[in-house]
Design an enzyme around this catalytic site. Sequence first.
Site, PDB file in Angstrom:
ATOM      1  N   THR A 217       0.862  -1.167   0.000  1.00 29.64           N
ATOM      2  CA  THR A 217       0.000   0.000   0.000  1.00 29.64           C
ATOM      3  C   THR A 217       0.902   1.220   0.000  1.00 29.64           C
ATOM      4  O   THR A 217       2.033   1.151   0.457  1.00 29.64           O
ATOM      5  CB  THR A 217      -0.880   0.011   1.279  1.00 29.64           C
ATOM      6  OG1 THR A 217      -1.752  -1.109   1.273  1.00 29.64           O
ATOM      7  CG2 THR A 217      -1.723   1.263   1.386  1.00 29.64           C
TER       8      THR A 217
ATOM      9  N   GLY B 270      -0.740  -3.445   5.029  1.00 31.96           N
ATOM     10  CA  GLY B 270      -1.816  -4.423   4.947  1.00 31.96           C
ATOM     11  C   GLY B 270      -2.598  -4.506   6.232  1.00 31.96           C
ATOM     12  O   GLY B 270      -3.010  -3.502   6.810  1.00 31.96           O
TER      13      GLY B 270
END
Length: 528
Positions: A351, A434
């Site tokens: 991410t 995550g």
Amino acid sequence: MRDFQRPGRSAVLANNGMCATSHPLAAGAAIDILKQGGNAIDAAIAGAVVLGVAEPQMTGIGGDCFALISPAGGDDVIAVNGSGRAPAAADAAALREQGHDTVPLQSAHAVTIPGAIDAFCAMSERWGKLGLSDSLAPAMRYMDEGVPVSPRVAFDWEDSEDTLSESGRRHYMHADGSRPKVGDVFRLPGQAEVLRRIAQDGRKAFYEGEVAQDMLATLNALGGVHTADDFANVACTIADPITAMYKERELLEHPPNGQGVIAQLMLNMLAQFDIGSMDPFGAQRAHIEAETAKLAYDARNRFLADPEHMGGRIEHLADLETAEKLAALIDPRRAMAKSPTALSEAVHKDTIYITVVDRDRMAVSLIYSIFHGFGSGIASDKYGILFQNRGAGFSLAEGHPNELKGGKRPMHTIIPAMLREGGRVTMPFGVMGGQYQPNGHARVLSNMVDFGMDPQAAIDAPRSFAEKGKLQLERGYSDAVRAELADMGHEIETPKVAIGGAQAIRIHENGVLEGGSDPRKDGCALGY
């Protein structure tokens, strides 16, 4: 103040504007936009889209985003949900009939409709100053000219290259099939063309016409049930954030389908213990936090879903009484034998997060992702749009609130955050990694509140995380602490990859901006 004889980072201080993110070229692009007269929205979009070529294993225009926005002139906060939905024809029953217990990670079934571009368009139109064309210009240039591959990106590329399908390898590997290495120049000319079309014609250039047809043809050829209507009907939603207090700090999180409420649940549980009396890097704190995470994540896996399918479960997770009852189950001297229930999602670490504050003190906390490393591994044939595999966040269990159904949003791991103190917005921040993210929010905030660390020190500090029956400890923990935790019943593991990555900007009462950026990534905080 840090010890200047030890490795570390100083905080970045500035008056006019600041960006903190995981790649310096993206931070620089955001600051350039601020200097051109853009605001924090313009700059955050610019930096985020640059990250799609600077960190292509982490994010891209085939992914989703969430944002918290505090407009200039006040301390209100708005939540923007740019997460996509499952195709209308998607159904868990069909996958169960094929023998699947979980959504296959590298399949078209895992691809939800990308929501980030719609959200960027809506945010630019509603709150931006310069317009989408200016925000996308830096990324177009970098995608055409190329970006040198940085050390952390090269590390991740090696770790995740096997994810890439045939089309993915064509767009994300060298022509000879080798992976890009540190210093190699990586380009995405197909996506540069997509951005030019979006700059000219807005969201319809992505969700309709030739670009949408390229995405549809690729997905349908691999068994996807996606349709033109699924793409054309994408629409981000705008809501209020959810709030919770932790010792006079108000933590604002994005509401579900993100997992921000789990960060609040963890902090409500940690508040039942005297964390501030513990050694910040000692065994007792790591143990209490690990046991808290096991219980909080179990609640997440059972209840969290598209808010339209959660009923009163949001209120249950946010209720202080729930936290008190869960905290009472923790043995301060002994680890649980195992997590209360098996995790319903696959492990992932990928991410990006970007935060920007401008001279008028508009603050943006934005997180943008394709889920796993290189997402589904599937890239559209012509333009090389790499698809997220957010559909893997769905459950296939019949009757589960998060069961895969057409039109639903899956449980999402990405969560932006902000702090308010005395009603004043004081710090947009985020912790990538995550499923670690709620634990990361709790750890960074506890570092600041319970141990008086500044944002950079709170980010730098070693991390631990209870995951899949093991307690991961970064190498910053001593051997004595490892032994003590093992004696408590924890199975200790040193993770291959550093746990998470964080960014933050503190807004001091006198207006000075203080940026912190995680050394676990390649990025930095920049101000002017």
